[in-house]
Motif scaffolding. Structure first.
Motif, mmCIF file in Angstrom:
data_model
loop_
_atom_site.group_PDB
_atom_site.id
_atom_site.type_symbol
_atom_site.label_atom_id
_atom_site.label_comp_id
_atom_site.label_asym_id
_atom_site.label_seq_id
_atom_site.Cartn_x
_atom_site.Cartn_y
_atom_site.Cartn_z
ATOM 1 N N CYS A 39 0.819 -1.208 0.000
ATOM 2 C CA CYS A 39 0.000 0.000 0.000
ATOM 3 C C CYS A 39 0.859 1.267 0.000
ATOM 4 C CB CYS A 39 -0.936 -0.001 1.206
ATOM 5 S SG CYS A 39 -2.230 -1.264 1.133
ATOM 6 N N VAL A 40 1.921 1.257 0.807
ATOM 7 C CA VAL A 40 2.832 2.403 0.837
ATOM 8 C C VAL A 40 3.431 2.635 -0.553
ATOM 9 C CG1 VAL A 40 5.067 3.217 1.708
ATOM 10 C CG2 VAL A 40 3.385 2.241 3.289
ATOM 11 N N GLY A 41 3.841 1.558 -1.198
ATOM 12 C CA GLY A 41 4.406 1.683 -2.536
ATOM 13 C C GLY A 41 3.412 2.240 -3.528
ATOM 14 N N ILE A 42 2.172 1.796 -3.456
ATOM 15 C CA ILE A 42 1.147 2.274 -4.379
ATOM 16 C C ILE A 42 0.841 3.752 -4.140
ATOM 17 C CG2 ILE A 42 -1.328 2.046 -4.909
ATOM 18 C CD1 ILE A 42 -0.863 -1.031 -4.621
ATOM 19 N N SER A 151 9.347 -0.031 -6.692
ATOM 20 C CA SER A 151 10.232 -0.912 -5.933
ATOM 21 C C SER A 151 9.544 -1.407 -4.673
ATOM 22 C CB SER A 151 11.522 -0.174 -5.568
ATOM 23 O OG SER A 151 12.329 -0.953 -4.707
ATOM 24 N N SER A 152 8.860 -0.508 -3.974
ATOM 25 C CA SER A 152 8.259 -0.857 -2.689
ATOM 26 C C SER A 152 7.156 -1.895 -2.833
ATOM 27 C CB SER A 152 7.692 0.400 -2.014
ATOM 28 O OG SER A 152 8.718 1.340 -1.771
ATOM 29 N N TYR A 153 6.245 -1.681 -3.782
ATOM 30 C CA TYR A 153 5.128 -2.630 -3.878
ATOM 31 C C TYR A 153 5.508 -3.884 -4.647
ATOM 32 C CZ TYR A 153 3.110 -2.563 -8.654
ATOM 33 O OH TYR A 153 2.873 -2.765 -9.989
ATOM 34 N N LEU A 154 6.384 -3.742 -5.648
ATOM 35 C CA LEU A 154 6.732 -4.894 -6.478
ATOM 36 C C LEU A 154 7.495 -5.937 -5.679
ATOM 37 C CD1 LEU A 154 6.299 -5.538 -9.527
ATOM 38 C CD2 LEU A 154 8.664 -4.790 -9.880
ATOM 39 N N PHE A 224 16.679 1.060 -0.382
ATOM 40 C CA PHE A 224 15.477 1.107 0.438
ATOM 41 C C PHE A 224 14.835 -0.265 0.637
ATOM 42 C CE2 PHE A 224 10.855 1.407 0.891
ATOM 43 C CZ PHE A 224 10.762 2.128 2.070
ATOM 44 N N SER A 225 14.325 -0.846 -0.440
ATOM 45 C CA SER A 225 13.469 -2.030 -0.293
ATOM 46 C C SER A 225 14.197 -3.211 0.337
ATOM 47 C CB SER A 225 12.883 -2.427 -1.653
ATOM 48 O OG SER A 225 12.060 -1.401 -2.145
ATOM 49 N N THR A 230 14.459 -6.545 4.784
ATOM 50 C CA THR A 230 15.265 -7.498 5.547
ATOM 51 C C THR A 230 15.195 -7.195 7.040
ATOM 52 O OG1 THR A 230 16.798 -7.779 3.679
ATOM 53 C CG2 THR A 230 17.577 -8.458 5.854
ATOM 54 N N LYS A 231 15.390 -5.915 7.395
ATOM 55 C CA LYS A 231 15.401 -5.523 8.808
ATOM 56 C C LYS A 231 14.041 -5.734 9.462
ATOM 57 C CE LYS A 231 16.719 -1.761 11.914
ATOM 58 N NZ LYS A 231 17.304 -0.401 12.006
ATOM 59 N N LEU A 232 12.972 -5.394 8.755
ATOM 60 C CA LEU A 232 11.624 -5.495 9.317
ATOM 61 C C LEU A 232 10.979 -6.853 9.063
ATOM 62 C CD1 LEU A 232 10.160 -1.965 8.486
ATOM 63 C CD2 LEU A 232 11.298 -2.737 10.577
ATOM 64 N N ARG A 233 11.718 -7.741 8.416
ATOM 65 C CA ARG A 233 11.246 -9.096 8.140
ATOM 66 C C ARG A 233 9.928 -9.103 7.360
ATOM 67 N NH1 ARG A 233 12.874 -12.609 13.563
ATOM 68 N NH2 ARG A 233 15.092 -12.020 13.549
ATOM 69 N N VAL A 234 9.876 -8.219 6.381
ATOM 70 C CA VAL A 234 8.729 -8.222 5.476
ATOM 71 C C VAL A 234 8.759 -9.488 4.622
ATOM 72 C CG1 VAL A 234 7.596 -6.989 3.577
ATOM 73 C CG2 VAL A 234 8.696 -5.701 5.439
ATOM 74 N N LEU A 235 9.973 -9.910 4.264
ATOM 75 C CA LEU A 235 10.184 -11.121 3.478
ATOM 76 C C LEU A 235 11.045 -12.091 4.275
ATOM 77 C CD1 LEU A 235 11.175 -9.454 0.060
ATOM 78 C CD2 LEU A 235 8.880 -10.067 0.827
#
Length: 245
Positions: A39-42, A151-154, A224-225, A230-235
């Motif tokens: 959502c942030v990326g969009i 980059s953020s949403y993709l 950024f992405s 990595t730090k926030l463990r989004v992936l």
């Protein structure tokens, strides 16, 4: 929507490809953070397009086509783009539903309305009035926001926009012998022509968005992405390796 040169690369990890359970959100790693950054990326992507429109430097081909036709028909742009996206989404579902993710739905619904929304706060900024320097500032700012958003949403791996699913779906279903790059170029050229016919807002950013934004997206991936996700463990580790290989 991503750009031609980004999607021409061999890294197509942003396209949902694991042939497990389709749209298996229950088993998606850290779904809330993936949704948040999608959502942030969009939001950034939409703001970037709105900034470039404000600066009279054009918008991406798909948006330009929708703006042109919606204006001619007297239909709200956000609503018109949503309808076009929905038609594309239905076609993609029957050609290759594995290209569709939750991020695809969010992108489909949100981008057009967000661009419309940002027009109001951006209207307080000075109009370029043909001033090359001011137009250049809008172009740089809009392009940076646009590519950061992509980059953020993709890289959340939650799917691409309906527009970006067209070429891979057509290639997998009808043209497997043709290189993906050629199919995507044909798609972008077609929508550029349609945008011109529709009288949409074309400009330098239109060409940048379609053909030249890849290096900036790669820059945002690096600074950024990848570090943030990595730090926030989004992936998880496998997703990090896949998305940023």
């Amino acid at each position: 929507m991503a750009t031609t040169d980004t999607l021409h690369s061999s890294n197509t990890s942003h396209l949902p490809s694991d042939k497990g359970k389709w749209m298996d959100l229950r088993n998606t790693y850290n779904l809330p953070r993936k949704l948040l950054f999608s959502c942030v990326g969009i939001v950034f992507l939409s703001l970037g397009i709105a900034v470039c429109q404000m600066g009279s430097v054009g918008v991406d081909p798909f948006t330009a086509m929708n703006m042109g036709f919606s204006g001619s028909l007297g239909v709200n742009f956000g609503t018109f783009q949503l309808i076009v996206n929905a038609v594309i989404l239905v076609a993609i579902f029957f050609m290759d539903k594995w290209l569709i993710g939750l991020g695809t739905i969010i992108n489909m619904v949100a981008v057009g309305y967000l661009i419309d929304f940002f027009k109001v706060p951006l209207s307080v900024l000075p109009a370029p009035d043909g001033n090359i320097i001011v137009m250049g500032i809008y172009l740089v700012a809009g392009t940076l926001l646009f590519t950061l958003g992509i980059s953020s949403y993709l890289r959340t791996g939650m799917g691409v926009s309906p527009y970006d699913a067209i070429a891979p779906a057509i290639r997998s279903r009808f043209l497997p012998q043709v290189k993906y790059a050629y199919v995507r170029i044909g798609q972008d050229v077609l929508f550029l022509i349609l945008a011109w016919i529709a009288g949409g807002p074309l400009g330098l950013f239109t060409l940048i968005a379609a053909f030249c934004a890849g290096p900036l997206i790669a820059m945002w991936d690096k600074i950024f992405s990848k570090p943030v996700y990595t730090k926030l463990r989004v992936l998880d580790e496998l997703e990090i390796a896949r998305e940023f290989s």
